[in-house]
Structures are given as structure tokens and as C-alpha cells.
Enzyme design. Structure first.
Site, mmCIF file in Angstrom:
data_model
loop_
_atom_site.group_PDB
_atom_site.id
_atom_site.type_symbol
_atom_site.label_atom_id
_atom_site.label_comp_id
_atom_site.label_asym_id
_atom_site.label_seq_id
_atom_site.Cartn_x
_atom_site.Cartn_y
_atom_site.Cartn_z
ATOM 1 N N HIS A 146 0.853 -1.209 0.000
ATOM 2 C CA HIS A 146 0.000 0.000 0.000
ATOM 3 C C HIS A 146 0.883 1.251 0.000
ATOM 4 O O HIS A 146 1.454 1.619 1.020
ATOM 5 C CB HIS A 146 -0.902 -0.002 1.245
ATOM 6 C CG HIS A 146 -1.838 1.174 1.331
ATOM 7 N ND1 HIS A 146 -3.183 1.031 1.615
ATOM 8 C CD2 HIS A 146 -1.635 2.501 1.198
ATOM 9 C CE1 HIS A 146 -3.752 2.218 1.643
ATOM 10 N NE2 HIS A 146 -2.836 3.138 1.402
ATOM 11 N N HIS A 196 1.403 5.443 -1.651
ATOM 12 C CA HIS A 196 0.951 6.620 -2.403
ATOM 13 C C HIS A 196 2.165 7.268 -3.048
ATOM 14 O O HIS A 196 3.048 7.757 -2.342
ATOM 15 C CB HIS A 196 0.274 7.638 -1.481
ATOM 16 C CG HIS A 196 -0.953 7.101 -0.817
ATOM 17 N ND1 HIS A 196 -2.201 7.184 -1.379
ATOM 18 C CD2 HIS A 196 -1.104 6.440 0.357
ATOM 19 C CE1 HIS A 196 -3.084 6.608 -0.570
ATOM 20 N NE2 HIS A 196 -2.444 6.137 0.489
ATOM 21 N N LYS A 253 -9.656 -0.440 -5.593
ATOM 22 C CA LYS A 253 -9.673 0.156 -4.260
ATOM 23 C C LYS A 253 -11.035 0.762 -3.948
ATOM 24 O O LYS A 253 -11.575 1.544 -4.731
ATOM 25 C CB LYS A 253 -8.605 1.256 -4.214
ATOM 26 C CG LYS A 253 -8.605 2.063 -2.947
ATOM 27 C CD LYS A 253 -7.834 1.393 -1.837
ATOM 28 C CE LYS A 253 -7.980 2.152 -0.531
ATOM 29 N NZ LYS A 253 -6.785 2.155 0.285
ATOM 30 N N HIS A 301 -10.443 0.823 2.167
ATOM 31 C CA HIS A 301 -10.227 1.790 3.250
ATOM 32 C C HIS A 301 -11.435 1.621 4.176
ATOM 33 O O HIS A 301 -12.536 2.060 3.848
ATOM 34 C CB HIS A 301 -10.142 3.223 2.707
ATOM 35 C CG HIS A 301 -9.856 4.220 3.788
ATOM 36 N ND1 HIS A 301 -8.662 4.891 3.896
ATOM 37 C CD2 HIS A 301 -10.603 4.628 4.853
ATOM 38 C CE1 HIS A 301 -8.685 5.665 4.967
ATOM 39 N NE2 HIS A 301 -9.853 5.528 5.562
ATOM 40 N N HIS A 314 -4.533 -0.937 6.181
ATOM 41 C CA HIS A 314 -4.075 -0.139 7.329
ATOM 42 C C HIS A 314 -5.004 -0.268 8.541
ATOM 43 O O HIS A 314 -5.553 0.715 9.013
ATOM 44 C CB HIS A 314 -3.848 1.330 6.948
ATOM 45 C CG HIS A 314 -4.889 1.957 6.048
ATOM 46 N ND1 HIS A 314 -6.247 1.895 6.297
ATOM 47 C CD2 HIS A 314 -4.748 2.665 4.905
ATOM 48 C CE1 HIS A 314 -6.878 2.535 5.340
ATOM 49 N NE2 HIS A 314 -6.003 3.012 4.484
ATOM 50 N N ASP A 369 1.307 2.412 3.686
ATOM 51 C CA ASP A 369 0.472 3.601 3.554
ATOM 52 C C ASP A 369 1.326 4.861 3.598
ATOM 53 O O ASP A 369 0.912 5.880 4.151
ATOM 54 C CB ASP A 369 -0.631 3.638 4.623
ATOM 55 C CG ASP A 369 -1.700 4.682 4.299
ATOM 56 O OD1 ASP A 369 -1.735 5.156 3.148
ATOM 57 O OD2 ASP A 369 -2.481 5.026 5.203
HETATM 58 C C1 NCD Z 1 -3.719 8.838 2.522
HETATM 59 C C2 NCD Z 1 -3.331 9.898 1.501
HETATM 60 O O1 NCD Z 1 -2.793 10.937 1.905
HETATM 61 O O2 NCD Z 1 -3.543 9.688 0.313
HETATM 62 N N1 NCD Z 1 -3.772 9.436 3.830
HETATM 63 C C3 NCD Z 1 -3.680 8.804 5.023
HETATM 64 O O3 NCD Z 1 -3.814 9.472 6.056
HETATM 65 N N2 NCD Z 1 -3.461 7.531 5.105
HETATM 66 C C4 NCD Z 1 -4.997 8.202 2.123
HETATM 67 C C5 NCD Z 1 -5.351 6.958 2.892
HETATM 68 O O4 NCD Z 1 -4.771 5.907 2.658
HETATM 69 O O5 NCD Z 1 -6.232 7.048 3.744
HETATM 70 ZN ZN ZN Z 2 -3.316 5.030 1.931
#
Ligand code: NCD
Ligand code: ZN
Length: 346
Positions: free
Chosen positions: A13, A15, A99, A136, A174, A247
């Protein structure tokens, strides 16, 4: 000097964002991880296979020549996602998973799903073709206390999906609570969960040490110590239903330290070191490989990586670099509140 060799890990996971941020953060992941599942919550989101293919090319261009890394792409589900599009995107190999963001649950989730019934035909197709669903797991109702949103999601939504579609491969992402941990542990064999390094390292007190700490704010929000302990217990147990999904979620410092600060913790840089320390502190270093290199691959029916990494313990605790530079801006790097003695040395 103590050292351990383990199978190269994967991150289920991540970003990566877009533009300059993408170019800055991709190497922080590819340095230590062989594969990662890439989140689709860009602006605009990745809705179709073709968007995923374009995004994958941008990621591939940002991978340093010295690293071998496979990005596994995802599609962002909306109430308008077409089940035939999903089937084609998955069967052609363009995307790896889909997702589910409940609308409004987190960063860039406004086009997410309000009514799960509307996506049931898509989920049925996914179940039929073996495509993983990533969730999520938080309800978004304003009346529900922010610390209860995961538990209520598990009771009201996840349980419904699991009962309707027991064959669907689901990752509750998460996770942050003892309730979610227990539900996944006792749930059907196709239900698994990912856990982040920051939810293993911190409880909710960390958001308020001597003042408000915006860099420890993420979603799902950090919980009480009793929940952190439940997560640690299951992570270090080696239980194959639980694995790492960092995450890692970069936001510019100026967007976090603001009137309405963004949710997300950027943790890729020292993730493996932090986890090695956490596992050692629990006398469970021998289970680290299960959590970061084996369990996820098993759930996703992928081969375990062939490469190895070497993790070395030194006599002095690591001095963390504080931030990454993105042009004139910064991204703060996650640092836990305990000393870390391990580094990835090869
Ligand atoms: C994530 C993001 O910033 O894209 N933020 C987070 O607090 N984890 C999105 C997510 O996975 O919830
Ligand atoms: Zn995330």
C-alpha cells in the site's frame, strides 16, 4: 555487529502521487522494496485501465537505474465503475486490484462510494475473476466518533461484503483496532489485513505530545495503546493473514502544518529499519520476513522475491534525515519515538 539476511520485502500500500512529488518519493520505496501496490487516489483519480497504464509509465520513469521494482496498479472504484471495464482491465494485466474508498473517508476520496449496494455487481465480477479488493475501512458519518469509524465499518459494511461474497479476495487496509484485528483473524480465508509501521509504532498520544503534532496525523487516525498492542501482537506472530502495507502518504509540509492539515504520514525512507527495531524489541526478529516479505505475496498469489536484503545492527542509533526536498518545498520523514539501531546495508 549483528546482521540478518531476509527476502527482499514488498509494500502492499503506497501513495506515489504525481509530478515532482512522484519523482522525489519513488526512489525512497524502490531502494528497499521489490514490488508495491500503488494507490489510485490522484486528482483526478485513476478510474480506468488506460489511466493506470499511463500512471505506471510515469512511475517507471522515476525508478533509479540501479533498482529493480514492479509497480502493481489499482483502479479507484466509484458508483459508476463498469463491471466489464474492470474485467478487461484486470484480465489484460493493466491493473492488479481495485480500491474501495467510502466517499469522504480520506485524502482525495470525494468520488468514492456512498452506497455499497451500488457496487455489488462490480464486486461480484471481481470475485468471479479473482481480482483483489482493497478497502479503506472507515464509515464517514459525521455522527460517528472518528476513533470508532473503523470498528463501525467492520460491523456494518465489511461483514456484509464478506457474507455476500465469501470468495472475494479482500484486504482490509491499514487496520488500527483490536476489533479489526480479531475480525480478520477469525474471518474467512480470503480476508486479510495490512498494517502500517506508524500504527505499530505510535498510539494516539503521539498526536498531542506537548502540543499538536500534525505530522503524526493520518487516517485511519492513531488509536489507544491497547489497539497498538493488538496490532503489534498479530504482526510479530507471523500469522499469514497480516502483512505490511506502509500507507506511506507524502504531503508537502506546508499542507500538513496548515489551518486544515492533510492526513498522511510519509514513512518509506526508514520503514525497514523501524520495523526491524520494532520486531527486535518484541524478540521477534525471526518473524520480520513473514510480515514484510512473505505473507502479502502469498495472499496475492505472487511468487516470493528471489533477491535478499541485509539488515545490520550498529552500536549507535540511527540519525534520521528529517525531510525530503521537493523544489523549494519539503516532505517530512516519519521518525518513531524510540531509537532505531538497524539499517539496510545491501
Ligand atoms: C492517505 C493519503 O494521503 O492519500 N492518507 C492517510 O492518512 N493515510 C490516504 C489513505 O490511505 O487514507
Ligand atoms: Zn493510503
Amino acid at each position: 555487529m549483528e546482521e540478518i539476511e531476509i527476502i527482499k520485502p514488498d509494500d502492499w500500500h503506497v501513495h506515489f502521487r504525481d509530478g515532482e512529488v512522484l519523482n522525489t518519493v519513488v526512489p525512497e520505496t524502490t531502494r528497499h522494496f521489490a514490488r508495491a501496490i500503488i494507490m489510485p487516489n490522484l486528482v483526478p483519480p485513476i478510474l480506468k485501465g488506460v489511466d493506470a497504464v499511463k500512471y505506471k509509465k510515469k512511475i517507471q520513469r522515476a525508478i533509479p537505474k540501479s533498482d529493480r521494482f514492479l509497480p502493481l496498479m489499482t483502479i479507484y472504484l466509484t458508483e459508476n465503475t463498469n463491471k466489464n471495464d474492470i474485467r478487461i482491465a484486470y484480465e489484460s494485466g493493466q491493473v492488479f486490484a481495485a480500491k474501495l474508498y467510502p466517499a469522504g473517508a480520506t485524502t482525495n476520496s470525494d468520488s468514492g462510494v456512498k452506497d455499497i449496494n451500488k457496487i455489488m455487481p462490480v464486486l461480484e465480477t471481481m470475485s468471479e475473476i479473482g481480482m483483489p479488493l482493497l478497502i479503506h475501512g472507515e464509515v464517514t458519518d459525521k455522527e460517528i466518533d472518528i476513533f470508532d469509524r473503523e470498528k463501525v465499518f467492520v460491523d456494518q459494511k465489511l461483514d456484509f461484503i464478506c457474507k455476500e461474497l465469501p470468495e472475494l479476495k479482500i484486504t482490509l487496509e491499514h487496520i488500527t483496532t483490536k476489533e479489526a484485528t480479531a475480525y480478520v483473524n477469525e474471518g474467512n480465508k480470503n480476508l486479510v489485513a495490512s498494517i502500517t509501521p506508524h500504527h505499530l509504532a505510535l498510539s494516539r498520544n503521539a498526536m498531542f505530545v506537548g502540543g499538536i503534532r500534525p505530522h503524526n496525523y493520518c487516517l485511519p487516525i492513531l488509536k489507544r495503546e491497547i489497539h497498538r498492542k493488538a496490532l503489534v501482537e498479530v504482526a510479530v506472530s507471523g500469522n499469514s493473514k497480516f502483512f505490511l502495507g506502509t500507507d506511506t502518504a507524502p504531503h508537502l509540509t506546508s499542507d500538513k502544518e496548515s489551518f486544515c492539515g492533510c492526513a498522511g504520514i510519509f514513512n518509506s525512507t526508514y520503514c525497514v529499519s523501524i520495523l526491524a527495531q520494532l520486531f527486535e524489541n518484541e524478540s521477534a526478529l525471526h518473524k520480520l520476513e513473514n510480515f514484510i516479505s512473505k505473507n502479502g505475496a502469498k495472499h496475492y498469489n505472487l511468487k516470493i522475491n528471489k533477491e535478499k536484503i541485509l539488515i545490520t545492527k550498529s552500536n549507535h542509533s540511527l540519525l534520521f534525515k528529517k525531510e525530503l526536498d521537493v523544489k523549494k518545498q519539503k516532505i517530512r520523514i516519519f521518525e518513531p519515538d524510540f531509537p532505531v539501531f538497524w539499517t539496510v546495508s545491501g
